[in-house]
Design a protein around this motif. Structure first.
Motif, PDB file in Angstrom:
ATOM      1  N   HIS A  16      10.106  12.426  -8.191  1.00  0.00           N
ATOM      2  CA  HIS A  16      11.242  12.986  -8.926  1.00  0.00           C
ATOM      3  C   HIS A  16      10.776  13.503 -10.274  1.00  0.00           C
ATOM      4  N   TRP A  17      11.188  14.711 -10.631  1.00  0.00           N
ATOM      5  CA  TRP A  17      10.679  15.370 -11.836  1.00  0.00           C
ATOM      6  C   TRP A  17      10.873  14.529 -13.088  1.00  0.00           C
ATOM      7  N   TYR A  18      11.995  13.851 -13.225  1.00  0.00           N
ATOM      8  CA  TYR A  18      12.296  13.116 -14.451  1.00  0.00           C
ATOM      9  C   TYR A  18      11.348  11.934 -14.624  1.00  0.00           C
ATOM     10  N   GLN A 196      24.050  10.881 -13.021  1.00  0.00           N
ATOM     11  CA  GLN A 196      23.713  12.292 -12.859  1.00  0.00           C
ATOM     12  C   GLN A 196      22.338  12.465 -12.216  1.00  0.00           C
ATOM     13  N   LYS A 198      19.842  12.619  -9.244  1.00  0.00           N
ATOM     14  CA  LYS A 198      20.000  12.950  -7.834  1.00  0.00           C
ATOM     15  C   LYS A 198      18.719  13.577  -7.297  1.00  0.00           C
ATOM     16  N   GLN A 199      18.645  13.640  -5.998  1.00  0.00           N
ATOM     17  CA  GLN A 199      17.543  14.325  -5.340  1.00  0.00           C
ATOM     18  C   GLN A 199      17.764  15.836  -5.477  1.00  0.00           C
ATOM     19  N   HIS A 200      16.712  16.558  -5.853  1.00  0.00           N
ATOM     20  CA  HIS A 200      16.805  18.008  -6.005  1.00  0.00           C
ATOM     21  C   HIS A 200      16.071  18.707  -4.856  1.00  0.00           C
ATOM     22  N   HIS A 201      16.414  19.967  -4.658  1.00  0.00           N
ATOM     23  CA  HIS A 201      15.638  20.788  -3.731  1.00  0.00           C
ATOM     24  C   HIS A 201      14.198  20.815  -4.234  1.00  0.00           C
ATOM     25  N   VAL A 204      13.442  23.291  -7.031  1.00  0.00           N
ATOM     26  CA  VAL A 204      14.030  22.915  -8.320  1.00  0.00           C
ATOM     27  C   VAL A 204      13.231  21.788  -8.941  1.00  0.00           C
ATOM     28  N   ASN A 205      12.877  20.798  -8.128  1.00  0.00           N
ATOM     29  CA  ASN A 205      12.095  19.667  -8.614  1.00  0.00           C
ATOM     30  C   ASN A 205      10.753  20.126  -9.179  1.00  0.00           C
ATOM     31  N   LEU A 208      11.251  21.990 -12.599  1.00  0.00           N
ATOM     32  CA  LEU A 208      11.515  21.088 -13.715  1.00  0.00           C
ATOM     33  C   LEU A 208      10.255  20.316 -14.104  1.00  0.00           C
ATOM     34  N   LYS A 209       9.466  19.893 -13.126  1.00  0.00           N
ATOM     35  CA  LYS A 209       8.205  19.219 -13.430  1.00  0.00           C
ATOM     36  C   LYS A 209       7.258  20.153 -14.188  1.00  0.00           C
TER      37      LYS A 209
END
Length: 236
Positions: A16-18, A196, A198-201, A204-205, A208-209
């Motif tokens: 996950h990017w975050y 907020q 969530k799993q992203h496409h 998109v992930n 953002l990374k």
């Protein structure tokens, strides 16, 4: 990592990017100084301890969280991890408080309690959510008490007896997007508190990374804006 968010992301947290970006920012802010024994306060799943045990020379971690059902022990990368509901003292040279202080009424009191549990010279790496105006249902869902500016978090660290070594905002690259979305939602009909996260496409992930990886080499100079406050401090 909050156990509520572990339930949402499951085994995909590593990608996950975050969390991937936040873990990378953690190792960058720590620099080349050796990490041996970690005390991870409010550890939840222990994600950040696991990351450091896997990617640095750290040899052991103590994960403390009142939400654990019982004390237990495990290993990560062949290194011991001790999960405890509480701890009296530990010979740790790095103390992590990753999004913990915003959950308690007395942030200085909690931080000082752990300053007193570790030896002189121990480093503290602290993260908290940034800017009260970004408050949303996500904060309500996670039962936050407040969000911080960088100056406020540095003051909490000093009031707890620590010497601030570094302070910066992170996730500045995505800050305009997140701030716009949150400010727009503040005028909408109130909805039940919810995460907020969530799993992203995958595209998109990855985007953002990439944005966060471009920002990371310069994060030490960012005292202007971001979604997260990072503070590195040391016990005298």
């Amino acid at each position: 990592m909050d156990l509520k968010e572990t339930d949402i992301l499951g085994s995909s947290i590593e990608q996950h990017w975050y969390y991937r970006s936040k873990a990378a920012a953690t190792t960058r802010l720590l620099g080349n100084a050796r990490v041996d024994r970690i005390l991870d306060v409010g550890a939840g799943s222990g994600f950040f301890s696991h990351h450091l045990l896997t990617h640095t020379a750290a040899t052991e971690a103590w994960c403390v969280d009142i939400s654990y059902e019982a004390d237990s022990d495990a290993t990560t990368a062949g290194k011991p991890v001790h999960y405890r509901r509480s701890i009296d003292s530990v010979d740790a040279d790095l103390v992590l408080l990753m999004d913990v202080l915003e959950h308690v009424d007395d942030d200085v009191g909690l931080l000082k309690a752990y300053v007193d549990k570790v030896p002189s010279g121990s480093r503290f790496l602290i993260t908290v959510p940034a800017f009260q105006f970004l408050w949303s249902g996500h904060d309500d869902f996670l039962e936050h008490k407040r969000r911080y500016t960088l100056a406020q978090m540095e003051a909490v660290a000093r009031d707890s007896g620590l010497i601030v070594k570094k302070g910066a905002y992170y996730f500045g690259a995505v800050f305009p997007i997140a701030a716009t979305l949150r400010l727009l939602s503040q005028g909408a009909q109130p909805s039940p508190p919810r995460s907020q996260l969530k799993q992203h496409h995958p595209l998109v992930n990855t985007l953002l990374k990439t944005l966060c990886s471009i920002e990371r080499p310069f994060m030490g100079a960012n005292r202007l804006a971001g979604l997260t406050v990072f503070v590195l401090a040391q016990k005298p």
